[in-house]
Structures are given as structure tokens and as C-alpha cells.
Design an enzyme around this catalytic site. Structure first.
Site, PDB file in Angstrom:
ATOM      1  CG  HIS A  83      27.189 -43.143  17.233  1.00 42.90           C
ATOM      2  ND1 HIS A  83      26.560 -41.580  17.578  1.00 42.90           N
ATOM      3  CD2 HIS A  83      26.491 -43.777  16.782  1.00 42.90           C
ATOM      4  CE1 HIS A  83      25.347 -41.158  17.245  1.00 42.90           C
ATOM      5  NE2 HIS A  83      25.556 -42.359  16.178  1.00 42.90           N
TER       6      HIS A  83
ATOM      7  CG  ASP B  64      19.525 -40.644  22.578  1.00 46.80           C
ATOM      8  OD1 ASP B  64      19.703 -40.099  21.729  1.00 46.80           O
ATOM      9  OD2 ASP B  64      21.116 -41.633  23.204  1.00 46.80           O
TER      10      ASP B  64
ATOM     11  CG  ASP C 290      20.040 -36.556  20.061  1.00 50.22           C
ATOM     12  OD1 ASP C 290      20.109 -37.130  21.163  1.00 50.22           O
ATOM     13  OD2 ASP C 290      21.243 -37.438  19.033  1.00 50.22           O
TER      14      ASP C 290
ATOM     15  CG  HIS D 112      25.363 -42.042  24.179  1.00 55.28           C
ATOM     16  ND1 HIS D 112      23.913 -41.644  23.610  1.00 55.28           N
ATOM     17  CD2 HIS D 112      25.817 -42.509  24.995  1.00 55.28           C
ATOM     18  CE1 HIS D 112      22.903 -41.844  25.506  1.00 55.28           C
ATOM     19  NE2 HIS D 112      24.141 -41.981  25.772  1.00 55.28           N
TER      20      HIS D 112
ATOM     21  CD  GLU E 249      26.463 -38.290  20.374  1.00 58.38           C
ATOM     22  OE1 GLU E 249      27.464 -37.079  18.948  1.00 58.38           O
ATOM     23  OE2 GLU E 249      26.745 -39.772  20.136  1.00 58.38           O
TER      24      GLU E 249
ATOM     25  CG  HIS F 292      19.655 -41.256  18.063  1.00 56.32           C
ATOM     26  ND1 HIS F 292      18.747 -39.957  18.397  1.00 56.32           N
ATOM     27  CD2 HIS F 292      18.399 -40.750  16.930  1.00 56.32           C
ATOM     28  CE1 HIS F 292      19.200 -39.336  17.381  1.00 56.32           C
ATOM     29  NE2 HIS F 292      18.956 -39.726  16.541  1.00 56.32           N
TER      30      HIS F 292
ATOM     31  CG  ASP G  75      22.658 -38.112  22.367  1.00 58.91           C
ATOM     32  OD1 ASP G  75      22.601 -36.870  22.128  1.00 58.91           O
ATOM     33  OD2 ASP G  75      22.971 -39.163  21.930  1.00 58.91           O
TER      34      ASP G  75
ATOM     35  CG  ASP H  26      22.166 -44.746  21.140  1.00 63.67           C
ATOM     36  OD1 ASP H  26      21.791 -44.197  20.358  1.00 63.67           O
ATOM     37  OD2 ASP H  26      23.042 -43.900  22.518  1.00 63.67           O
TER      38      ASP H  26
END
Length: 297
Positions: free
Chosen positions: A137, A120, A226, A97, A269, A122, A224, A124
Site C-alpha cells: 500500500h 494522504d 489517515d 490503499h 484505510e 503518506h 486516505d 505511497d
């Protein structure tokens, strides 16, 4: 639509190797052919050249590989800005990312009041002070909003690239303590998996599009993989249980497409080393198609 595919096989921003072949895996899953069948014009300009981590000094352990990430981001900034200026939709294939530093800087240099939907696990939104890993990232969204190390924040010669209240994070379920404090302090809109459970993806996406696209401002979508539950997307660098299911992810893409505010997208990712039969890359292609207008009926 006129779609320009840009590969950014970056793996300098994360610890786990394998995302550097994510762009190739997505292409191999039939991306260009599927976009053509959807009626889009497609130009694939290949990959940004990215040095291997083994050939680069890591530097500050709390800002790993900062210098080569900035150098690569300069090339990516030029490519995404050119695509937007020429009336195309840049579709950037990661990589980790950290590619968003270059992709969003280029897009925001043309679209000055850009809204961001960041899907995402996360947020970030770490800095050198809050990061538990030193992986860049996990700092990119904060840097784009003007928070963090000056070399990241002032990348491209201007800051901030984004207004924090134009950012919507969706699907979060792994937030670091210091990162949570920054998100609250800067009034970033964060919809966690708990929010999705309680209010439904359709309601969350209605709010997200209204925030990121208010006053008819353009939207950049950063996906992302994930964000999805590992059962749906096993081939990701930092899997977190309890993520989006198949239909929730498609609905999110479909509602972004319906907004008609999408001007650019990155998808990141995909880790082909950890994947099973290219399932995550195949799903990435499906989600790209939904974001770019494919409908069930």
C-alpha cells in the site's frame, strides 16, 4: 450523478488487520441513503472477492502479498473501467490503499490523461528498494507513475498509467527518506501539512485543482482517512498526528466538487476495529457527500 459503489475490502497491502471491514462500516454509516437524498442514482455492486492473508503466501518480504494483490486488482480494474464506460462515477470503498492499483488502472484506461488528487498522510511513493516495511500500500502511487517493480508498474499491460506531473499529494507528513528522493526526482507536486499551515487549505486546493485538472482533464480523488488528524478519524490503520481538521477536509472535498472535473473517487484505510462508535466511517460518508456535491447552503 450516477454513482456505482464498489467495495474493495483489501487488507493484503498493509500489516494491520481491520481495514477489510472498512467498506462494510462505510455502508453501515448510511452511504447509499445519503447519496440518494443528495439526488444521485446509486448502484452498489457489492465487493470484490479478496483472499484472507492467512490463506496466502507472503512471498518476498519487501513486496508482501504481491501476487494476490495483482489478482484482486485485475477484477477491480474491470469493474471501474466498466463504470466509467457506462457513464457512472465509480466510488471505491477500501480496504487499504493498494486498491488504487486496480481502481486507477481501470479509470485511466478510459480517461487517458487523468489527474490525481491524493489526500494522504503518506505519499505511497516507495519502491522495493526504499520501503521500510515491504507493504505494497506504500508503493502504489509510484507504480502507477511507472516507478518500481515491473509486475506492479506493468500491471494491466501498459505503463505508466499516470504522468507524475499530473499527481498532487496533499496532507503529507510521514514521508520516508528514499521516498522523498523519488518524489523530488519525478517532480510530483507535494503539499505537506506545513504548506497547508502556511498558505491555508483553500489556497492549496486551488493549486491542486489547477494542476490535476489543467486543460480540462478529468480528476480522480483518492482519500486516505489517515490524512485527517487522529482526533477526527481515530479508526485508521496508520494514524499520524498533526493532520487535517474537520473543516479543512470538508473544504478540500467541496473544492473538488466545485471544479466539476471529478470522474471517480476512492476512500481507504477505515479500520473499524480501531474506530470509536463508527466515527471514522460516519466522517467518511460526510466527506464523500461533500466531494459529490453536498453544500452547506
Amino acid at each position: 450523478m450516477h454513482v456505482r459503489i464498489i467495495g474493495a475490502p483489501m487488507d493484503l497491502g498493509a500489516d494491520r488487520r481491520g481495514v477489510d471491514i472498512g467498506a462494510s462500516a462505510i455502508r453501515y454509516a448510511g452511504l447509499s441513503d445519503q447519496l440518494h437524498r443528495l439526488g444521485h442514482t446509486v448502484q452498489d455492486v457489492g465487493n470484490v472477492i479478496i483472499p484472507q492473508p492467512e490463506s496466502q503466501p507472503q512471498g518476498n518480504p519487501r513486496l508482501k502479498y504481491l501476487e494476490p494483490i495483482i489478482q484482486v486488482s485485475e477484477d477491480l480494474t474491470k469493474l471501474t473501467a466498466e463504470a466509467v464506460q457506462e457513464g457512472q462515477i465509480p466510488l471505491i470503498l477500501g480496504g487499504d490503499h493498494s486498491i488504487a492499483l486496480g481502481s486507477i488502472t481501470g479509470i485511466a484506461s478510459v480517461h487517458k490523461n487523468l489527474g490525481i488528487i491524493w489526500i494522504d498522510a503518506h505519499a505511497d511513493f516507495n519502491t522495493e528498494e526504499t520501503t521500510p516495511s515491504g507493504n505494497i500500500h506504500g508503493m502504489i502511487l509510484a507504480a502507477l507513475a511507472g516507478i518500481g517493480d515491473p509486475r506492479l508498474v506493468n500491471f494491466g499491460g501498459w505503463a505508466p498509467k499516470l504522468r507524475a506531473d499530473n499527481i498532487v499529494v496533499i496532507g503529507a507528513r510521514a514521508l520516508d527518506p528514499g521516498e522523498q528522493d523519488l518524489l523530488r526526482a519525478h517532480h510530483v507536486h507535494v503539499f505537506t501539512m506545513s504548506d497547508i499551515d502556511q498558505h491555508s487549505m483553500s489556497e492549496i486546493m486551488r493549486q491542486a485543482v489547477a494542476i490535476a485538472g489543467r486543460d480540462e482533464q478529468p480528476i480522480h480523488l483518492s482519500l486516505d482517512m489517515d490524512a485527517l488528524d487522529p482526533r477526527e478519524a481515530p479508526g485508521v490503520g496508520t494514524p499520524v498526528r498533526g493532520g487535517l481538521n474537520y473543516r479543512e477536509a470538508h473544504l478540500a472535498m467541496e473544492m473538488v466538487a466545485d471544479s466539476q472535473r471529478l470522474v471517480s473517487m476512492d476512500i481507504v484505510e477505515v479500520n473499524a476495529i480501531l474506530d470509536r462508535e463508527n466515527a471514522t466511517a460516519l466522517l467518511a460518508v460526510e466527506l464523500i457527500l461533500s466531494a459529490l456535491g453536498k453544500k452547506i447552503f
